[in-house]
Design a protein around this motif. Structure first.
Motif, mmCIF file in Angstrom:
data_model
loop_
_atom_site.group_PDB
_atom_site.id
_atom_site.type_symbol
_atom_site.label_atom_id
_atom_site.label_comp_id
_atom_site.label_asym_id
_atom_site.label_seq_id
_atom_site.Cartn_x
_atom_site.Cartn_y
_atom_site.Cartn_z
ATOM 1 N N SER A 74 20.091 4.834 -0.147
ATOM 2 C CA SER A 74 19.090 5.609 0.576
ATOM 3 C C SER A 74 17.772 5.678 -0.193
ATOM 4 N N ASP A 75 16.745 6.166 0.501
ATOM 5 C CA ASP A 75 15.445 6.447 -0.125
ATOM 6 C C ASP A 75 15.221 7.950 -0.090
ATOM 7 N N VAL A 76 14.583 8.473 -1.126
ATOM 8 C CA VAL A 76 14.291 9.909 -1.156
ATOM 9 C C VAL A 76 12.927 10.144 -1.792
ATOM 10 N N MET B 279 18.171 -4.287 7.018
ATOM 11 C CA MET B 279 17.437 -3.123 6.573
ATOM 12 C C MET B 279 16.074 -3.089 7.255
ATOM 13 N N THR B 280 15.539 -1.909 7.533
ATOM 14 C CA THR B 280 16.042 -0.580 7.212
ATOM 15 C C THR B 280 16.351 0.177 8.492
ATOM 16 N N SER B 281 17.223 1.144 8.391
ATOM 17 C CA SER B 281 17.600 1.942 9.546
ATOM 18 C C SER B 281 16.975 3.314 9.463
ATOM 19 N N ALA C 147 0.817 -1.218 0.000
ATOM 20 C CA ALA C 147 0.000 0.000 0.000
ATOM 21 C C ALA C 147 0.852 1.270 0.000
ATOM 22 N N ILE C 148 2.148 1.132 -0.231
ATOM 23 C CA ILE C 148 3.048 2.251 0.036
ATOM 24 C C ILE C 148 2.786 3.461 -0.880
ATOM 25 N N ARG C 149 2.465 3.180 -2.146
ATOM 26 C CA ARG C 149 2.153 4.270 -3.075
ATOM 27 C C ARG C 149 0.940 3.884 -3.910
ATOM 28 N N GLU C 150 0.314 4.880 -4.508
ATOM 29 C CA GLU C 150 -0.901 4.610 -5.269
ATOM 30 C C GLU C 150 -0.632 3.625 -6.406
ATOM 31 N N THR D 8 14.300 6.245 -5.536
ATOM 32 C CA THR D 8 13.690 7.574 -5.656
ATOM 33 C C THR D 8 12.188 7.458 -5.870
ATOM 34 N N PHE D 9 11.435 8.255 -5.133
ATOM 35 C CA PHE D 9 9.976 8.179 -5.218
ATOM 36 C C PHE D 9 9.370 9.565 -5.357
ATOM 37 N N ILE D 10 8.281 9.655 -6.122
ATOM 38 C CA ILE D 10 7.490 10.885 -6.132
ATOM 39 C C ILE D 10 6.429 10.720 -5.060
ATOM 40 N N PHE D 11 6.212 11.759 -4.265
ATOM 41 C CA PHE D 11 5.229 11.685 -3.179
ATOM 42 C C PHE D 11 3.880 11.187 -3.703
ATOM 43 N N SER D 12 3.307 10.254 -2.964
ATOM 44 C CA SER D 12 1.997 9.714 -3.322
ATOM 45 C C SER D 12 1.103 9.823 -2.088
ATOM 46 N N PRO D 13 0.025 10.613 -2.163
ATOM 47 C CA PRO D 13 -0.812 10.786 -0.962
ATOM 48 C C PRO D 13 -1.502 9.483 -0.567
ATOM 49 N N GLY E 298 13.439 -5.268 9.362
ATOM 50 C CA GLY E 298 12.495 -4.553 10.213
ATOM 51 C C GLY E 298 12.292 -3.180 9.576
ATOM 52 N N GLN E 299 11.181 -2.530 9.876
ATOM 53 C CA GLN E 299 10.970 -1.183 9.298
ATOM 54 C C GLN E 299 11.974 -0.203 9.881
ATOM 55 N N ASN E 300 12.390 -0.461 11.105
ATOM 56 C CA ASN E 300 13.369 0.432 11.747
ATOM 57 C C ASN E 300 14.181 -0.420 12.710
ATOM 58 N N LEU F 165 20.360 3.929 4.474
ATOM 59 C CA LEU F 165 19.993 4.938 5.466
ATOM 60 C C LEU F 165 19.119 6.019 4.803
ATOM 61 N N PRO F 166 17.798 5.763 4.760
ATOM 62 C CA PRO F 166 16.902 6.684 4.051
ATOM 63 C C PRO F 166 16.964 8.107 4.608
ATOM 64 N N PHE F 167 17.125 9.092 3.720
ATOM 65 C CA PHE F 167 17.176 10.482 4.218
ATOM 66 C C PHE F 167 15.896 11.226 3.872
ATOM 67 N N GLN F 168 15.218 10.841 2.823
ATOM 68 C CA GLN F 168 13.909 11.371 2.378
ATOM 69 C C GLN F 168 13.960 12.782 1.833
ATOM 70 N N SER F 169 14.679 13.695 2.495
ATOM 71 C CA SER F 169 14.798 15.070 1.979
ATOM 72 C C SER F 169 16.062 15.692 2.562
ATOM 73 N N SER G 161 4.988 11.442 8.279
ATOM 74 C CA SER G 161 3.655 11.963 7.964
ATOM 75 C C SER G 161 3.101 11.485 6.623
ATOM 76 N N TYR G 162 3.971 10.947 5.756
ATOM 77 C CA TYR G 162 3.519 10.518 4.425
ATOM 78 C C TYR G 162 3.193 9.022 4.394
ATOM 79 N N CYS G 163 3.513 8.282 5.458
ATOM 80 C CA CYS G 163 3.651 6.826 5.332
ATOM 81 C C CYS G 163 2.476 6.046 5.919
HETATM 82 N N1 SAH Z 1 10.778 1.663 6.971
HETATM 83 C C1 SAH Z 1 11.576 2.093 5.935
HETATM 84 C C2 SAH Z 1 10.902 2.383 4.620
HETATM 85 C C3 SAH Z 1 9.640 1.796 4.262
HETATM 86 S S1 SAH Z 1 8.876 2.397 2.850
HETATM 87 C C4 SAH Z 1 12.218 3.360 6.398
HETATM 88 O O1 SAH Z 1 11.682 4.079 7.179
HETATM 89 O O2 SAH Z 1 13.262 3.628 5.889
HETATM 90 C C5 SAH Z 1 10.150 2.613 1.672
HETATM 91 C C6 SAH Z 1 10.242 3.995 1.159
HETATM 92 O O3 SAH Z 1 9.074 4.352 0.453
HETATM 93 C C7 SAH Z 1 10.387 5.074 2.196
HETATM 94 O O4 SAH Z 1 11.683 5.183 2.696
HETATM 95 C C8 SAH Z 1 9.969 6.305 1.426
HETATM 96 O O5 SAH Z 1 11.046 6.877 0.746
HETATM 97 C C9 SAH Z 1 8.979 5.749 0.412
HETATM 98 N N2 SAH Z 1 7.601 6.151 0.729
HETATM 99 C C10 SAH Z 1 6.882 5.838 1.812
HETATM 100 N N3 SAH Z 1 5.657 6.416 1.760
HETATM 101 C C11 SAH Z 1 5.615 7.113 0.597
HETATM 102 C C12 SAH Z 1 4.632 7.930 -0.038
HETATM 103 N N4 SAH Z 1 3.455 8.145 0.526
HETATM 104 N N5 SAH Z 1 4.936 8.489 -1.225
HETATM 105 C C13 SAH Z 1 6.140 8.272 -1.807
HETATM 106 N N6 SAH Z 1 7.104 7.523 -1.261
HETATM 107 C C14 SAH Z 1 6.857 6.936 -0.075
#
Ligand code: SAH
Ligand code: SF4
Ligand code: F3S
Length: 468
Positions: free
Chosen positions: A334-336, A267-269, A80-83, A365-370, A232-234, A294-298, A194-196
């Motif tokens: 990383s994830d961003v 993974m993941t830290s 369910a992470i993105r649309e 790399t991901f584009i924000f998905s509500p 683990g998620q963290n 090591l996800p930094f996101q922004s 807040s996005y997850c």
């Molecule tokens: N638990 C891991 C990541 C799980 S989800 C952590 O915290 O690092 C994997 C990645 O998906 C996240 O790191 C983030 O970059 C991305 N992600 C999560 N929710 C998202 C959303 N709503 N829109 C776009 N990318 C998202």
């Protein structure tokens, strides 16, 4: 801290195992071996869950098939992470109407993270009548019971709960590989970025007991597994709910001290909890790979704050510096997220500058998905889609250049790799840092650690030859 986690009791697990035997004898009486197809979307947690679903199906007498066509049982493990992930699931589940028409006795189950969202379950209930059963991640251990109900009662089943989750030990597993294994050490997430959607669908953080994990890993080493990833998620929060004085670094150290020739990854830290102790532990144990996701996101502090990440750019960079100080060869990934609601052009440029500064080996790399129900889905998001796409492309171009430059620096070096399979003409192998190497060679090398000389590269992989 007091432990609130529900651990599924042995009698409950024994009951599920007994149901597996009943289902297996039902099929035996029918005089045939039923086929099952399990399809997995999403991350390694879901891959690991699917291996347990296959384990339960096998205990019920099923043989695994690699196609939905003609399967007696289909399980779709959703994400369910993105649309986009959800759209793909709906498309593929929709298409199963035809598969089921050709094989009306087929039983179709949906599980995984999408099923942790009540609105999705309602939609399946009302619009996807060919789906026989639905269960969310907390109900996974009850799959044998659910399968039996669907087979015998001919009623649809919706087994979803909004509990904080549980731990079920000893569920049978059929692993996809004989070389690489996933080991979940904890489930759920407490971070509520807040996005997850993950904390809503996978419940609260709960750690497995260290002795259970150590036993599982010992078993894997004895069975010849060479590349073991703990999940683990963290993972940095591991043990906080156990009150047994073992943190994640301690757990990794005990696993790395087990005898045998294997690599350990994790993974993941989350940067807010990554400790210098963990970096020191990785540096001082040869079997723990010098690799850190090591996800930094922004790269921008205001955005990080609105994301509810609990660290800032400077703290993140400090961690990276420490990691590289104790491990000069550290492979960092990383994830961003691009286009978080309200991200300005300048804030996006901070992300680019962080990438330039850190120079990751690879980025996801991901584009924000509500995601419905998360705070970010309600935030003002005035940036047009085209602009987000432009930022995304720019970021990918920068990263591709960096990845290629880093790969070029490998050329001429000889490194230890684990040969893990074949892709057409070449064998495939992984470096300690998880980079893909293609090299000519004989199938007898599969499963072995060998030295490989790197002779060339692309942005995404290395080319090499075995040094025997
Ligand atoms: N638990 C891991 C990541 C799980 S989800 C952590 O915290 O690092 C994997 C990645 O998906 C996240 O790191 C983030 O970059 C991305 N992600 C999560 N929710 C998202 C959303 N709503 N829109 C776009 N990318 C998202
Ligand atoms: Fe999602 Fe954040 Fe938890 Fe990772 S740490 S699963 S991004 S809420
Ligand atoms: Fe997707 Fe669930 Fe993993 S939402 S990314 S499968 S934890």
């Amino acid at each position: 801290m007091e432990r609130h986690t529900t651990v599924i009791s042995q009698p409950e697990l024994d009951r599920q195992a007994a149901i597996c035997r009943e289902i297996a004898s039902y099929w035996k009486a029918e005089g045939r071996t039923p086929l099952a197809f399990v399809d997995t979307y999403g991350c390694q947690q879901n891959e690991a869950d699917s291996e347990r679903i296959r384990g339960m199906l096998r205990a019920c007498g099923y043989r695994m098939s690699d196609t939905e066509e003609g399967a007696d049982c289909i399980v779709i493990n959703t994400c369910a992470i993105r649309e986009h992930a959800e759209t793909r699931v709906y498309g593929n589940v929709g298409a199963l109407v035809h598969t089921k028409n050709r094989h009306p006795a087929q039983k179709i189950f949906l599980c995984g993270c999408m099923m942790g969202q009540p609105a999705v379950v309602e939609k399946i209930k009302h619009s996807y009548h060919h789906v026989d059963g639905v269960f969310n991640p907390h109900q996974l251990w009850r799959f044998p019971e659910l399968l039996q109900s669907v087979l015998t009662r001919r009623k649809r089943i919706f087994a979803v709960d909004d509990s904080a989750g549980n731990i079920a030990e000893g569920i049978p597993v059929v692993r996809a590989s004989k070389l690489k294994a996933w080991v979940s050490i904890m489930y759920g997430c407490n971070n509520f970025c807040s996005y997850c959607i993950v904390p809503y669908v996978r419940g609260r953080e709960r750690s497995r007991r260290p002795e259970e994990i150590i036993e599982e890993v010992k078993g894997l080493i004895a069975a010849g597994y060479k590349d073991i990833t703990v999940l683990g998620q963290n993972v940095n929060s591991y043990g906080k709910d156990l009150d047994c004085g073992v943190d994640f670094a301690d757990l990794m150290a005990s696993l790395a001290e087990l005898p045998g020739d294997f690599w350990l990854r994790f993974m993941t830290s989350h940067p807010k909890d990554a400790s210098c102790k963990l970096f020191d532990t990785i540096a001082s144990h040869n079997k723990i790979c010098n690799q850190f996701h090591l996800p930094f996101q922004s790269g921008n502090d205001r955005v990080l704050k609105t994301m509810n990440r609990h660290y800032n750019r400077a703290q993140y960079l400090e961690l990276v510096d420490y990691g590289r100080k104790v491990m000069p060869n550290l492979v960092l990934t990383s994830d961003v997220i691009v286009g978080f609601p309200g991200e300005t052009e300048e804030e996006f440029e901070d992300t680019i500058s962080l990438i330039e500064q850190v120079r990751y080996d690879a980025l996801f790399t991901f584009i924000f998905s509500p995601r419905g129900g998360t705070p970010a889905a309600k935030m003002e998001d005035p940036t047009p889609k085209e602009e987000k796409n432009r930022r995304f492309d720019k970021l990918c171009n920068v990263q591709n250049r960096i990845s290629l430059e880093i790969h070029q620096a490998y050329v001429g070096k000889t490194m230890r790799v684990l040969v893990d399979g074949r892709d057409g003409e070449n064998l495939t192998a992984r470096t300690e840092g998880g980079r893909l190497v293609r090299l000519p060679g004989d199938d007898s090398l599969i499963g072995q650690f060998i030295d490989a000389k790197i002779t060339g590269c692309t942005t995404w992989s290395l080319v090499g030859e075995a040094v025997l």
